[in-house]
Design a protein around this motif. Structure first.
Motif, PDB file in Angstrom:
ATOM      1  N   ALA A  23     -35.041  -9.479  13.537  1.00 60.10           N
ATOM      2  CA  ALA A  23     -33.947 -10.461  13.539  1.00 60.10           C
ATOM      3  C   ALA A  23     -33.424 -10.656  12.117  1.00 60.10           C
ATOM      4  CB  ALA A  23     -34.422 -11.789  14.131  1.00 60.10           C
ATOM      5  N   LYS A  24     -34.325 -10.737  11.148  1.00 54.99           N
ATOM      6  CA  LYS A  24     -33.924 -10.882   9.747  1.00 54.99           C
ATOM      7  C   LYS A  24     -33.144  -9.652   9.282  1.00 54.99           C
ATOM      8  CE  LYS A  24     -35.625 -11.685   5.050  1.00 54.99           C
ATOM      9  NZ  LYS A  24     -34.261 -11.891   4.640  1.00 54.99           N
ATOM     10  N   ILE A  25     -33.597  -8.473   9.660  1.00 54.06           N
ATOM     11  CA  ILE A  25     -32.897  -7.234   9.288  1.00 54.06           C
ATOM     12  C   ILE A  25     -31.472  -7.241   9.840  1.00 54.06           C
ATOM     13  CG2 ILE A  25     -32.849  -4.735   9.722  1.00 54.06           C
ATOM     14  CD1 ILE A  25     -35.994  -4.868   9.479  1.00 54.06           C
ATOM     15  N   GLU A  26     -31.313  -7.681  11.081  1.00 56.11           N
ATOM     16  CA  GLU A  26     -29.981  -7.742  11.691  1.00 56.11           C
ATOM     17  C   GLU A  26     -29.111  -8.793  10.992  1.00 56.11           C
ATOM     18  OE1 GLU A  26     -28.957  -5.604  13.939  1.00 56.11           O
ATOM     19  OE2 GLU A  26     -30.854  -4.751  14.606  1.00 56.11           O
ATOM     20  N   SER A  27     -29.694  -9.925  10.655  1.00 59.78           N
ATOM     21  CA  SER A  27     -28.974 -10.967   9.928  1.00 59.78           C
ATOM     22  C   SER A  27     -28.538 -10.462   8.552  1.00 59.78           C
ATOM     23  CB  SER A  27     -29.864 -12.206   9.789  1.00 59.78           C
ATOM     24  OG  SER A  27     -29.227 -13.202   9.022  1.00 59.78           O
ATOM     25  N   ASP A  28     -29.448  -9.785   7.855  1.00 67.14           N
ATOM     26  CA  ASP A  28     -29.119  -9.212   6.540  1.00 67.14           C
ATOM     27  C   ASP A  28     -27.995  -8.179   6.663  1.00 67.14           C
ATOM     28  OD1 ASP A  28     -31.155 -10.777   5.498  1.00 67.14           O
ATOM     29  OD2 ASP A  28     -32.520  -9.096   5.120  1.00 67.14           O
ATOM     30  N   ALA A  29     -28.028  -7.374   7.722  1.00 64.23           N
ATOM     31  CA  ALA A  29     -26.979  -6.376   7.936  1.00 64.23           C
ATOM     32  C   ALA A  29     -25.616  -7.060   8.084  1.00 64.23           C
ATOM     33  CB  ALA A  29     -27.291  -5.514   9.159  1.00 64.23           C
ATOM     34  N   SER A  30     -25.590  -8.173   8.787  1.00 63.10           N
ATOM     35  CA  SER A  30     -24.352  -8.925   8.939  1.00 63.10           C
ATOM     36  C   SER A  30     -23.827  -9.371   7.576  1.00 63.10           C
ATOM     37  CB  SER A  30     -24.589 -10.141   9.842  1.00 63.10           C
ATOM     38  OG  SER A  30     -23.417 -10.922   9.933  1.00 63.10           O
ATOM     39  N   PHE A  96     -19.115   3.024   2.491  1.00 64.85           N
ATOM     40  CA  PHE A  96     -19.553   3.677   3.716  1.00 64.85           C
ATOM     41  C   PHE A  96     -20.813   4.516   3.530  1.00 64.85           C
ATOM     42  CE2 PHE A  96     -15.414   2.192   4.670  1.00 64.85           C
ATOM     43  CZ  PHE A  96     -15.624   1.629   5.916  1.00 64.85           C
ATOM     44  N   GLU A  97     -21.056   4.968   2.335  1.00 68.09           N
ATOM     45  CA  GLU A  97     -22.337   5.628   2.055  1.00 68.09           C
ATOM     46  C   GLU A  97     -23.472   4.619   2.199  1.00 68.09           C
ATOM     47  OE1 GLU A  97     -21.507   7.169  -1.847  1.00 68.09           O
ATOM     48  OE2 GLU A  97     -20.651   9.032  -1.045  1.00 68.09           O
ATOM     49  N   ILE A  98     -23.257   3.422   1.664  1.00 67.42           N
ATOM     50  CA  ILE A  98     -24.260   2.360   1.784  1.00 67.42           C
ATOM     51  C   ILE A  98     -24.384   1.906   3.234  1.00 67.42           C
ATOM     52  CG2 ILE A  98     -24.784  -0.034   1.155  1.00 67.42           C
ATOM     53  CD1 ILE A  98     -23.544   0.631  -1.630  1.00 67.42           C
ATOM     54  N   ALA A  99     -23.253   1.786   3.920  1.00 69.69           N
ATOM     55  CA  ALA A  99     -23.285   1.366   5.329  1.00 69.69           C
ATOM     56  C   ALA A  99     -24.117   2.333   6.162  1.00 69.69           C
ATOM     57  CB  ALA A  99     -21.870   1.254   5.884  1.00 69.69           C
ATOM     58  N   LEU A 100     -23.926   3.628   5.945  1.00 72.23           N
ATOM     59  CA  LEU A 100     -24.700   4.620   6.702  1.00 72.23           C
ATOM     60  C   LEU A 100     -26.189   4.488   6.389  1.00 72.23           C
ATOM     61  CD1 LEU A 100     -25.045   6.983   8.624  1.00 72.23           C
ATOM     62  CD2 LEU A 100     -24.461   8.524   6.719  1.00 72.23           C
ATOM     63  N   GLN A 101     -26.530   4.360   5.134  1.00 71.26           N
ATOM     64  CA  GLN A 101     -27.948   4.202   4.771  1.00 71.26           C
ATOM     65  C   GLN A 101     -28.537   2.946   5.391  1.00 71.26           C
ATOM     66  OE1 GLN A 101     -29.755   6.678   3.505  1.00 71.26           O
ATOM     67  NE2 GLN A 101     -27.796   7.726   3.678  1.00 71.26           N
ATOM     68  N   ASN A 102     -27.756   1.867   5.424  1.00 72.62           N
ATOM     69  CA  ASN A 102     -28.227   0.631   6.059  1.00 72.62           C
ATOM     70  C   ASN A 102     -28.446   0.827   7.557  1.00 72.62           C
ATOM     71  OD1 ASN A 102     -28.259  -0.910   3.681  1.00 72.62           O
ATOM     72  ND2 ASN A 102     -26.173  -1.630   3.982  1.00 72.62           N
ATOM     73  N   GLU A 103     -27.541   1.536   8.209  1.00 72.84           N
ATOM     74  CA  GLU A 103     -27.685   1.772   9.652  1.00 72.84           C
ATOM     75  C   GLU A 103     -28.915   2.637   9.943  1.00 72.84           C
ATOM     76  OE1 GLU A 103     -26.358   0.145  11.948  1.00 72.84           O
ATOM     77  OE2 GLU A 103     -24.595  -0.687  10.971  1.00 72.84           O
ATOM     78  N   ILE A 104     -29.161   3.625   9.106  1.00 71.17           N
ATOM     79  CA  ILE A 104     -30.357   4.456   9.280  1.00 71.17           C
ATOM     80  C   ILE A 104     -31.612   3.603   9.111  1.00 71.17           C
ATOM     81  CG2 ILE A 104     -31.695   6.337   8.231  1.00 71.17           C
ATOM     82  CD1 ILE A 104     -28.934   7.715   7.685  1.00 71.17           C
ATOM     83  N   ALA A 105     -31.608   2.702   8.136  1.00 68.93           N
ATOM     84  CA  ALA A 105     -32.756   1.805   7.922  1.00 68.93           C
ATOM     85  C   ALA A 105     -32.966   0.884   9.121  1.00 68.93           C
ATOM     86  CB  ALA A 105     -32.564   0.995   6.639  1.00 68.93           C
ATOM     87  N   VAL A 106     -31.890   0.396   9.712  1.00 68.60           N
ATOM     88  CA  VAL A 106     -31.998  -0.455  10.907  1.00 68.60           C
ATOM     89  C   VAL A 106     -32.584   0.349  12.066  1.00 68.60           C
ATOM     90  CG1 VAL A 106     -30.696  -1.761  12.645  1.00 68.60           C
ATOM     91  CG2 VAL A 106     -30.177  -2.068  10.223  1.00 68.60           C
ATOM     92  N   THR A 107     -32.127   1.573  12.249  1.00 65.59           N
ATOM     93  CA  THR A 107     -32.668   2.443  13.302  1.00 65.59           C
ATOM     94  C   THR A 107     -34.168   2.634  13.112  1.00 65.59           C
ATOM     95  OG1 THR A 107     -30.565   3.608  13.573  1.00 65.59           O
ATOM     96  CG2 THR A 107     -32.557   4.751  14.334  1.00 65.59           C
ATOM     97  N   GLN A 108     -34.589   2.897  11.900  1.00 65.59           N
ATOM     98  CA  GLN A 108     -36.015   3.084  11.619  1.00 65.59           C
ATOM     99  C   GLN A 108     -36.809   1.813  11.922  1.00 65.59           C
ATOM    100  OE1 GLN A 108     -35.617   4.443   7.563  1.00 65.59           O
ATOM    101  NE2 GLN A 108     -35.461   6.592   8.188  1.00 65.59           N
ATOM    102  N   ALA A 109     -36.239   0.661  11.599  1.00 64.37           N
ATOM    103  CA  ALA A 109     -36.909  -0.611  11.883  1.00 64.37           C
ATOM    104  C   ALA A 109     -37.037  -0.830  13.393  1.00 64.37           C
ATOM    105  CB  ALA A 109     -36.154  -1.762  11.227  1.00 64.37           C
ATOM    106  N   ILE A 110     -35.998  -0.511  14.143  1.00 61.08           N
ATOM    107  CA  ILE A 110     -36.045  -0.633  15.607  1.00 61.08           C
ATOM    108  C   ILE A 110     -37.118   0.296  16.172  1.00 61.08           C
ATOM    109  CG2 ILE A 110     -34.745  -0.128  17.730  1.00 61.08           C
ATOM    110  CD1 ILE A 110     -32.260  -1.234  16.146  1.00 61.08           C
ATOM    111  N   ASN A 111     -37.202   1.493  15.642  1.00 58.18           N
ATOM    112  CA  ASN A 111     -38.247   2.419  16.092  1.00 58.18           C
ATOM    113  C   ASN A 111     -39.641   1.844  15.850  1.00 58.18           C
ATOM    114  OD1 ASN A 111     -36.319   4.247  16.945  1.00 58.18           O
ATOM    115  ND2 ASN A 111     -36.428   5.474  15.079  1.00 58.18           N
TER     116      ASN A 111
END
Length: 172
Positions: A23-30, A96-111
């Motif tokens: 939840a914190k990771i998703e909030s930080d992403a926002s 967008f380079e940072i956005a992609l890296q952030n999305e990959i990090a979120v995917t890894q956290a979900i896994n």
């Protein structure tokens, strides 16, 4: 009181903890998307800024969905603190380079959440989290598409940047 609530939930403490972390990771992403959108607005990329404002709201919804799941399951949802986020970016492309890296990090956290669910035989939480797996495929695809547009449209020329601003706003 926490011990009393703990007996009223099927969430084991480890699952509750990792869900609160997610939840914190998703909030930080926002918050990160909000800062990116503000930078884009300040630098004249109004269309792309609108796209990232929507992304920020979507990430907030992802946060709230997990937060509510924890409480619905009888757990204790922890309101995350708001950390400092990057406010300035070197370029339009870097956003967008940072956005992609952030999305990959979120995917890894979900896994990691799903792996924990499997280790604990928590099928209800795993089922809930599978929505996030599908969502992350889309989020990563969109972030990659934005970067592809930088390759397809010359981002160094004024017209190219204008076209990028228009085209990125149409992703997703």
């Amino acid at each position: 009181m926490k011990d009393l609530l703990r007996t009223s939930t099927s969430l084991v403490e480890g699952i509750e903890n990792i869900l609160n972390l997610q939840a914190k990771i998703e909030s930080d992403a926002s918050n990160k998307y909000l800062a990116m959108a503000a930078w884009l607005d300040r630098n004249g990329y109004a269309h792309t800024a609108s796209y990232l404002y929507k992304q920020a709201e979507e990430e907030r919804e992802h946060f709230l969905k997990i937060f509510k799941f924890i409480t619905d399951m009888g757990g204790i949802a922890v309101t995350p603190s708001v950390p400092e986020v990057q406010q300035e970016f070197a370029s339009f492309r870097e956003v967008f380079e940072i956005a992609l890296q952030n999305e990959i990090a979120v995917t890894q956290a979900i896994n990691r959440v799903i792996a924990k669910c499997r280790a604990e035989n928590d099928y209800a939480t795993e089922d809930f989290m599978m929505w996030y797996v599908a969502e992350q495929r889309e989020e990563e695809k969109n972030a990659r598409r934005a970067l592809e547009l930088f390759e397809l449209i010359n981002g160094n020329e004024a017209d190219g940047k204008f076209q990028l601003d228009l085209q990125i706003s149409k992703i997703g």
